[in-house]
Motif scaffolding. Structure first.
Motif, PDB file in Angstrom:
ATOM      1  N   GLN A 130       0.815  -1.205   0.000  1.00 46.02           N
ATOM      2  CA  GLN A 130       0.000   0.000   0.000  1.00 46.02           C
ATOM      3  C   GLN A 130       0.857   1.267   0.000  1.00 46.02           C
ATOM      4  OE1 GLN A 130      -2.894  -0.227   3.166  1.00 46.02           O
ATOM      5  NE2 GLN A 130      -3.559  -2.290   2.611  1.00 46.02           N
ATOM      6  N   ALA A 131       1.960   1.246   0.749  1.00 46.19           N
ATOM      7  CA  ALA A 131       2.840   2.423   0.792  1.00 46.19           C
ATOM      8  C   ALA A 131       3.536   2.615  -0.551  1.00 46.19           C
ATOM      9  CB  ALA A 131       3.865   2.269   1.915  1.00 46.19           C
ATOM     10  N   ARG A 132       3.897   1.514  -1.215  1.00 47.66           N
ATOM     11  CA  ARG A 132       4.558   1.628  -2.514  1.00 47.66           C
ATOM     12  C   ARG A 132       3.665   2.336  -3.534  1.00 47.66           C
ATOM     13  NH1 ARG A 132       5.634  -3.602  -3.594  1.00 47.66           N
ATOM     14  NH2 ARG A 132       7.658  -3.481  -2.568  1.00 47.66           N
ATOM     15  N   ALA A 133       2.379   1.981  -3.545  1.00 47.15           N
ATOM     16  CA  ALA A 133       1.453   2.589  -4.508  1.00 47.15           C
ATOM     17  C   ALA A 133       1.321   4.089  -4.283  1.00 47.15           C
ATOM     18  CB  ALA A 133       0.099   1.908  -4.408  1.00 47.15           C
ATOM     19  N   ARG A 134       1.337   4.518  -3.018  1.00 50.43           N
ATOM     20  CA  ARG A 134       1.165   5.937  -2.723  1.00 50.43           C
ATOM     21  C   ARG A 134       2.469   6.718  -2.853  1.00 50.43           C
ATOM     22  NH1 ARG A 134      -2.572   3.052  -0.485  1.00 50.43           N
ATOM     23  NH2 ARG A 134      -4.654   3.895  -0.027  1.00 50.43           N
ATOM     24  N   ALA A 135       3.605   6.045  -2.738  1.00 46.26           N
ATOM     25  CA  ALA A 135       4.881   6.744  -2.824  1.00 46.26           C
ATOM     26  C   ALA A 135       5.309   7.005  -4.261  1.00 46.26           C
ATOM     27  CB  ALA A 135       5.962   5.949  -2.102  1.00 46.26           C
ATOM     28  N   LEU A 136       4.633   6.378  -5.231  1.00 41.15           N
ATOM     29  CA  LEU A 136       4.993   6.612  -6.632  1.00 41.15           C
ATOM     30  C   LEU A 136       4.802   8.069  -7.030  1.00 41.15           C
ATOM     31  CD1 LEU A 136       3.532   3.406  -8.337  1.00 41.15           C
ATOM     32  CD2 LEU A 136       5.940   3.925  -7.820  1.00 41.15           C
ATOM     33  N   SER A 137       3.835   8.737  -6.381  1.00 44.81           N
ATOM     34  CA  SER A 137       3.614  10.155  -6.707  1.00 44.81           C
ATOM     35  C   SER A 137       4.792  11.012  -6.290  1.00 44.81           C
ATOM     36  CB  SER A 137       2.341  10.647  -6.012  1.00 44.81           C
ATOM     37  OG  SER A 137       2.467  10.543  -4.604  1.00 44.81           O
ATOM     38  N   LEU A 138       5.641  10.508  -5.406  1.00 47.11           N
ATOM     39  CA  LEU A 138       6.838  11.234  -4.990  1.00 47.11           C
ATOM     40  C   LEU A 138       8.054  10.826  -5.818  1.00 47.11           C
ATOM     41  CD1 LEU A 138       6.467  11.029  -1.091  1.00 47.11           C
ATOM     42  CD2 LEU A 138       5.850  12.937  -2.592  1.00 47.11           C
ATOM     43  N   GLY A 139       7.873   9.897  -6.734  1.00 50.56           N
ATOM     44  CA  GLY A 139       9.020   9.400  -7.489  1.00 50.56           C
ATOM     45  C   GLY A 139       9.843   8.411  -6.697  1.00 50.56           C
ATOM     46  N   LEU A 140       9.273   7.859  -5.623  1.00 50.66           N
ATOM     47  CA  LEU A 140       9.980   6.926  -4.759  1.00 50.66           C
ATOM     48  C   LEU A 140       9.416   5.521  -4.927  1.00 50.66           C
ATOM     49  CD1 LEU A 140      10.146   9.028  -1.460  1.00 50.66           C
ATOM     50  CD2 LEU A 140      11.883   8.844  -3.249  1.00 50.66           C
TER      51      LEU A 140
END
Length: 298
Positions: free
Chosen positions: A152-162
């Motif tokens: 879940q954190a990976r999906a939301r961190a994509l918006s940060l380029g992470l």
């Protein structure tokens, strides 16, 4: 000569311009070429690169796997037993262009703050979801919970380029007030168990002592009974022997009895004895039947 005066400064400026236009990106980095704050080029491969001096600038970003330790947060599992968890995450910058647009000049400090803002809600949501108890969090099933948080954190961190690679819990503790109460309950429980053990031990000791005392009484009683029987048999045998001796020679028996009485009466402890020499007690010491004392002189 005059030409050399002009050529040398030009060469110096040219060399400085050439050197300032060259930059190197090593294998641990990625780079962005910015022109007046706008992204002009993304450098993802290590090597030698060029830029326009003064007009363009290069911003470097770490291409290695990075670590983020989150602040301790309090979660409430489905069994309402609150826990304080301390997590850490492994991540890397996946898209430097998106990362630059997301955090701007804030750099890694702002990126970690935003990533922590993504991780903490996900940790609370997963650990507080239905069916997840404190025992589940503290058991081997915690790995599945960490995998859910990571996804879940990976999906939301994509918006940060992470790209979030992994999320793990470092520590899982009770809140301070709950910890004190738990220690108090544990202490009370151990004291109760200790009291029960001491009571059982004292009960067992009483049974052993009672059995030992009973055995002692039985042994002593049996020994006294056997001693009385033996003593009675010995007295009977002694009386029988005395009776036989008395029947064979009554006078010798009376003499033996008198000698025994003299031995018991005339001991060193008896320093003074007032008695008539003509009494029956000294019959064998100086009487008509005795010969142990010389006759009295008139």
């Amino acid at each position: 000569m005059k030409r050399m005066v002009y050529i040398i400064p030009v060469l110096i400026v040219a060399v400085i311009g050439l050197l300032s236009s060259i930059f190197i990106v090593d294998e641990r980095q990625r780079a962005l070429v910015l022109q007046f704050g706008q992204i002009r080029q993304v450098i993802e491969e290590p090597g030698l690169n060029f830029k326009i001096p003064i007009v363009q600038q290069v911003v470097y970003y770490d291409d290695r796997i990075l670590s983020l330790d989150t602040a301790a947060i309090e979660v409430t599992p489905s069994d309402d037993r609150r826990l304080v968890v301390d997590a850490f995450a492994r991540y890397r910058i996946n898209d430097v262009e998106q990362f630059r647009r997301a955090v701007g000049v804030g750099g890694m400090r702002l990126a970690e703050e935003r990533l922590e803002g993504i991780l903490n809600p996900q940790i609370r949501a997963v650990l507080g979801s239905e069916g997840v108890t404190s025992n589940t969090i503290l058991s081997a099933d915690r790995a599945q919970l960490m995998a859910r948080i990571t996804t879940q954190a990976r999906a939301r961190a994509l918006s940060l380029g992470l790209e979030v690679l992994d999320v793990r819990l470092k520590q899982t503790n009770l809140p301070t007030q709950n910890l004190d109460a738990t220690f108090s309950r544990m202490r009370a429980e151990r004291e109760r168990e200790a009291t029960d053990e001491r009571a059982r031990g004292e009960e067992a000791a009483l049974r052993v002592r009672a059995q030992a005392d009973r055995t002692v009484v039985e042994l002593v009683s049996e020994a006294n009974r056997e001693a009385e029987i033996i003593r009675g048999e010995a007295d009977a045998e002694r009386n029988r022997i005395f009776a036989e001796a008395f029947g064979q020679d009554p006078e010798f028996f009376e003499f033996y009895r008198s000698m025994t009485a003299y031995e018991r009466a005339l001991r060193q402890q008896n320093s003074t004895m007032v008695i008539s020499p003509d009494g029956e007690f000294f019959e064998y010491l100086g009487g008509s039947r005795g010969t142990l004392l010389p006759p009295a002189q008139e």
